[in-house]
Enzyme design. Structure first.
Site, PDB file in Angstrom:
ATOM      1  N   HIS A 136     -39.630  30.066 -38.593  1.00 17.91           N
ATOM      2  CA  HIS A 136     -39.230  28.537 -38.243  1.00 17.91           C
ATOM      3  C   HIS A 136     -37.990  28.667 -37.202  1.00 17.91           C
ATOM      4  O   HIS A 136     -37.310  29.451 -37.213  1.00 17.91           O
ATOM      5  CB  HIS A 136     -38.905  27.959 -39.775  1.00 17.91           C
ATOM      6  CG  HIS A 136     -38.912  26.737 -39.526  1.00 17.91           C
ATOM      7  ND1 HIS A 136     -37.487  25.942 -39.033  1.00 17.91           N
ATOM      8  CD2 HIS A 136     -39.595  25.589 -40.038  1.00 17.91           C
ATOM      9  CE1 HIS A 136     -37.743  24.575 -39.296  1.00 17.91           C
ATOM     10  NE2 HIS A 136     -38.827  24.463 -39.620  1.00 17.91           N
ATOM     11  N   ASP A 213     -35.155  33.626 -45.218  1.00 16.45           N
ATOM     12  CA  ASP A 213     -35.664  31.984 -45.360  1.00 16.45           C
ATOM     13  C   ASP A 213     -36.785  32.025 -46.296  1.00 16.45           C
ATOM     14  O   ASP A 213     -37.925  32.476 -46.237  1.00 16.45           O
ATOM     15  CB  ASP A 213     -36.262  31.593 -43.832  1.00 16.45           C
ATOM     16  CG  ASP A 213     -36.737  30.053 -43.949  1.00 16.45           C
ATOM     17  OD1 ASP A 213     -37.026  29.591 -44.899  1.00 16.45           O
ATOM     18  OD2 ASP A 213     -37.297  29.847 -42.792  1.00 16.45           O
ATOM     19  N   GLN A 216     -40.423  28.336 -48.559  1.00 16.13           N
ATOM     20  CA  GLN A 216     -41.504  28.169 -48.880  1.00 16.13           C
ATOM     21  C   GLN A 216     -41.721  28.925 -50.022  1.00 16.13           C
ATOM     22  O   GLN A 216     -42.516  28.692 -50.865  1.00 16.13           O
ATOM     23  CB  GLN A 216     -42.783  28.682 -47.924  1.00 16.13           C
ATOM     24  CG  GLN A 216     -42.671  27.912 -46.658  1.00 16.13           C
ATOM     25  CD  GLN A 216     -43.044  26.376 -46.664  1.00 16.13           C
ATOM     26  OE1 GLN A 216     -43.900  26.126 -47.847  1.00 16.13           O
ATOM     27  NE2 GLN A 216     -42.480  25.583 -45.910  1.00 16.13           N
ATOM     28  N   LYS A 239     -38.705  20.598 -50.667  1.00 15.85           N
ATOM     29  CA  LYS A 239     -39.755  21.437 -50.775  1.00 15.85           C
ATOM     30  C   LYS A 239     -40.289  21.677 -52.107  1.00 15.85           C
ATOM     31  O   LYS A 239     -41.396  22.251 -52.422  1.00 15.85           O
ATOM     32  CB  LYS A 239     -40.086  22.469 -49.840  1.00 15.85           C
ATOM     33  CG  LYS A 239     -39.784  22.049 -48.308  1.00 15.85           C
ATOM     34  CD  LYS A 239     -39.798  23.375 -47.564  1.00 15.85           C
ATOM     35  CE  LYS A 239     -39.452  22.959 -45.969  1.00 15.85           C
ATOM     36  NZ  LYS A 239     -40.535  22.070 -45.405  1.00 15.85           N
ATOM     37  N   CYS A 379     -42.769  23.473 -36.097  1.00 13.76           N
ATOM     38  CA  CYS A 379     -41.417  24.011 -35.851  1.00 13.76           C
ATOM     39  C   CYS A 379     -41.572  25.573 -35.632  1.00 13.76           C
ATOM     40  O   CYS A 379     -40.619  26.359 -36.146  1.00 13.76           O
ATOM     41  CB  CYS A 379     -40.318  23.687 -36.986  1.00 13.76           C
ATOM     42  SG  CYS A 379     -39.946  21.958 -36.811  1.00 13.76           S
TER      43      CYS A 379
END
Length: 421
Positions: A136, A213, A216, A239, A379
């Site tokens: 991302h 990251d 998710q 999220k 993104c």
């Protein structure tokens, strides 16, 4: 290539979720859009919020609102207690030390915090930062900017034609100049679950740090810092059923303690004179100004909701939905799916192309049917360019979605294909 998150452990399968029952907790899912019942398939973008989160935030503002860490009256102490208890809840969920659990406004700020507070102090000309081709922009542009400021060099770990990271290329890229490896735990485009622990072991062998990251991976797998073997891990509240406007950075405490502040102002100081300042302990050193207290309370409520369900059940439900989604998409001749077919290697994010139809046109047709998906580059421009694309359509599932909604998507895609034939 081994996967360290998203693979169910041995033993009996978890009890299935009942999304029809869960949907009663999500008021927005009873809405109609364009005369059709809302089918929300954009949780990789932002999730919907259960009543428990909305009520926790309403209760905070109705009964407990006061600034934190700044007053000795009872209401402020009560607000401070709720804020810090929320930190405890989130730290436990992320498998982190509360001292090294920093509230930010989103994961983008969490990554920038590391890039600036660690990067500006530690990177030198000639040093190298590795990120992946599937990152991302938040975990890519941040490092480009800091590299330009320090004279460091950025290099990218490529993605294979099979939508996985090229670990042979990683071995060629890692060297004694590598200082940081930034990697997505789960791709927001491909759904690919990356072997972060394996990557971290290789990075640590050359003395590099690792930032994961997990925007998710935390909501959909419940991954913890130790699971990944990473030094830093970022994720975001909105999220994972929580509110907008709050993210989290967790880290190894000794690393965070060695870092200078990212933002300066109130609360992050210990003492201030006209000439200089000394800084607060972690985590408050990195929480300048009035924090998002109600959002922290809301995030803690979201964590409690997920914990009550059980993340193994959330993951199992998403695997069922993803398998059904991939099966239904395979029935549509013009659809090209981006991402691994193996459910052991992917999450519930499914991006695809519908023949020559532009993803924005696909999304508009779906919207007319009451179906919300995302269209664009998500993104992740470099990743799309890697596969010769400018954009894709993305459907993403979560705990409140049903197989009937997946069927509705497939029916609408078939309609879109016929419209643009």
């Amino acid at each position: 290539m081994t996967t360290t998150i998203g693979t169910p452990a041995g033993g009996p399968p978890p009890a299935p979720l009942d999304p029809a029952e869960l949907r009663r907790d999500f008021p927005i899912l009873s809405r109609e859009m364009n005369g059709r019942r809302l089918v929300y398939l954009d949780s990789a973008n932002t999730s919907q919020k259960p009543r428990q989160v909305l009520e926790a935030m309403d209760d905070y503002y109705s009964r407990h609102n006061a600034n934190v860490h700044r007053a000795v009256y009872a209401l402020s102490e009560e607000s401070t207690r709720l804020f810090e208890e929320s930190r405890d809840v989130v730290a436990r969920f992320a498998g982190a030390d509360r001292r090294a659990t920093v509230f930010t406004k989103n994961i983008t700020e969490a990554i920038n915090l590391v890039a600036y507070a660690w990067g500006l102090r530690n990177l030198r000309e000639g040093d190298e930062i590795l990120f992946t081709e599937m990152e991302h922009h938040a975990n890519l542009v941040s490092w480009q900017v800091v590299a330009k400021l320090t004279g460091a060099r950025v290099r990218a770990i490529p993605v294979t034609d099979g939508f996985r990271l090229d670990l042979d290329a990683l071995d060629r890229l890692l060297n004694e100049r590598t200082r940081m490896v930034a990697v997505s735990a789960m791709s927001n485009v491909l759904g690919t679950v990356n072997p972060v622990r394996e990557i971290a072991e290789r990075a640590h062998a050359v003395g590099a740090l690792v930032l994961a990251d997990a925007a998710q991976a935390v909501p959909h797998v419940g991954v913890k810092l130790d699971d990944l073997g990473a030094d830093f891990m970022g994720f975001t509240g909105h999220k994972m059923l929580g509110p907008l406007g709050i993210g989290v950075l967790v880290a190894r405490p000794e690393l965070l303690d060695s870092m200078e502040p990212f933002l300066a102002g109130g609360e992050m100081i210990r003492d201030v004179t006209l000439e200089s300042s000394t800084f607060n302990d972690i985590p408050w050193r990195f929480e300048a100004g009035t924090p998002n207290v109600a959002e922290a309370v809301g995030l803690a409520a979201a964590v409690r909701y997920l914990e009550a369900l059980g993340m193994d059940r959330v993951r199992a439900h998403e695997r069922l939905l993803t398998a059904h989604l991939l099966d239904r998409l395979s029935e549509i001749e013009a659809v090209r799916v981006l991402g691994p077919a193996d459910l052991e290697q992917r999450g519930g994010v499914v991006s695809f192309i519908l023949g020559e139809v532009h993803p924005h046109d696909v999304a508009q047709v779906l919207d007319a049917e009451g179906i919300a998906v995302r269209a664009g580059d998500h993104c992740a421009k470099p990743l799309h360019r890697r596969f010769g694309l400018g954009a894709s359509t993305r459907a993403s599932v979560y705990l409140y979605n049903t197989t009937d909604e997946v069927d509705a998507l497939a029916t609408a895609l078939d309609k879109a294909q016929r419209m643009f034939a």
